[in-house]
Scaffold this active site. Structure first.
Site: not given
Length: 483
Positions: A255, A289
């Site tokens: 990720e 993120c």
């Protein structure tokens, strides 16, 4: 509260079932980003300690995988309950080492616990298949088995949730884990491990190794006993670790970075869009993120959106995360501040219009004013690089196709957001935006029941949801013949 007096405040690592110091007795100091004060120390471990953690995990795998799904589920549920019982202590540890406001930290702990609850339930739903056989005297059965020892490297921006989102499905599937937390935020990880042991999860099943990233990584990537590697962090580091994982052909989940667009059409509810923008941009001081990096606003509402957004931004309270009412905490370190400053300077040198903010805040050297820059263009660094800080850059567009082209003009593909009251447009944007996750009229999209992950250079695999456990399982096909 005095963290030094809290039993959950651990200053030893958990290796092979034991709380211990590094073999060389070296320690790493950990500092509070809000005050620069020393919080405590953690062991500076290396390859040898990591190898012991791996061997202990591998040796205990048979014991853990042969527990019934119901037994593993019950232990995970106890861990979940203990986390919620210790919510305030965990949140204070998290805020002290990471900096985010206390209420955000509490929200993260609850979010982290939700993955444990979810995967405790999913443990009992690891189903296989019976496939109609092409042979009259044979039967085909497909089942799923735990992949083996899992190694996880986790980031500092969500030091609780990024651990449980990886460890919970691994444990639920029947896999032991080794966790290497971020060097900035080890205490949250150690506290979670303490509670896991209190819940009855065998200590050797979940090691938490702190220390030298290169040495710990070398031990992980060299070991054939580690069959699965999972990482949350930057795209350049993720690519490097993927390459290292290839030597022992590990299954990998990544990720990675993002460059999220937030698209506002003329027909959007502007007040709702601004509320969504605040949480999508300034949560955790912009250090997420899925944080918005580019605001794309249609020309008809461009100036109105800027003015409403400006007023909301200027009302945000900046301060130490442990102070009541604080909404924006510090950035994690001086390098993070420098990156935000460089993006602002670059934007202003390329005809950007500073609307508000733009300076280090008087609270301290790591606190930065929430900043709004209008008239952004594709020549700016902020158009292509993830700022990871409290800078909102606004780009103007005229047509739907132009918005799609601008949004997709990036190597990243993690999250995107879109505000419109046109149902047809909402469907078109959902389908045409090249991102793993799309929020329509919503600025906060993360939860435990939905698959989290990106496409393109934003990663591999999905976390959370019913899909999240699949990366910790192997599919086995058996043919029974001679029937």
């Amino acid at each position: 509260m005095d963290l030094q007096q809290q039993p959950l405040f651990r200053q030893k690592a958990l290796v092979a079932g034991q709380w211990c110091d590094a073999d060389n007795a070296e320690k790493t100091p950990i500092f509070n980003p809000a005050t620069q004060e020393l919080i405590g120390y953690v062991p500076n471990m290396g390859r040898a300690e990591t190898e012991r953690a791996i061997e202990a995990a591998y040796a205990s795998w048979e014991m853990w995988k042969t527990k019934t799904a119901k037994e593993r589920s019950a232990l995970l549920k106890k861990w979940y309950d203990l986390i919620l019982l210790n919510l305030d202590v965990l949140a204070e540890i998290l805020t002290t080492e990471q900096g985010k406001p206390f209420n955000e930290a509490k929200g993260e702990i609850i979010y982290a616990a939700s993955f444990i609850e979810w995967f405790a339930e999913e443990a009992k739903r690891i189903y296989g298949d019976i496939i109609p056989s092409p042979y009259p005297d044979a039967r085909i059965v497909v089942n799923k088995q735990p992949i083996g020892v899992v190694a996880a490297i986790t980031p500092w921006n969500f030091p609780a949730a990024m651990i449980t989102r990886k460890v919970a499905p691994a444990l639920a599937a029947g896999c032991p884990c080794i966790v290497k937390p971020a060097p900035e935020t080890p205490f949250t990880a150690l506290a979670l491990a303490d509670l896991a042991i209190q819940a009855g999860i065998p200590a050797e099943i979940m090691s938490v190794v702190t220390g030298d990233a290169a040495q710990i990584g070398d031990a992980i990537f060299a070991s054939d006993h580690v069959r699965k590697f999972t990482f949350t962090g930057s795209t350049p580091i993720g690519k490097l670790l993927l390459e290292k994982s290839a030597k022992t052909l590990k299954k990998v989940s990544l990720e990675l970075g993002g460059n999220a667009p937030f698209i506002v059409f003329d027909d959007a509810d502007i007040e709702a869009a601004v509320e969504g923008a605040l949480i999508a941009k300034f949560r955790n001081a912009g250090q997420t993120c899925v944080c918005v990096n580019r605001f794309l606003v249609q020309s008809g509402v461009y100036e109105k959106f800027i003015q409403v957004f400006k007023a909301k931004i200027e009302s945000l309270k900046i301060g130490n995360g442990l102070e009541a009412g604080s909404e924006i905490g510090p950035l994690i370190n001086a390098q993070a501040v420098a990156k935000v400053q460089s993006h602002i300077e670059d934007a202003l040198s390329k005809n950007g219009r500073l609307i508000t903010g733009g300076q280090v805040h008087a609270t301290g050297e790591l606190f930065f004013e929430p900043t709004l820059i209008a008239d952004a263009n594709t020549e700016m660094m902020v158009a292509t690089q993830e700022t990871f800080g409290p800078l909102a850059a606004i780009f103007k567009f005229d047509t739907e196709q132009q918005a799609i082209q601008m949004a997709n003009d990036t190597e990243f593909g993690l999250a995107a957001y879109c505000y419109t009251r046109d149902l047809g447009r909402a469907w078109r944007m959902s389908e045409q935006l090249e991102y793993g996750m799309v929020g329509i009229n919503k600025g906060l999209i993360s939860n435990e029941v939905a698959p989290f992950g990106g496409i393109k250079h934003s990663g591999l695999g999905r976390e959370g949801s019913k899909y999240g456990i699949e990366d910790y399982l192997e599919i086995k096909y058996t043919l029974f013949g001679g029937l």
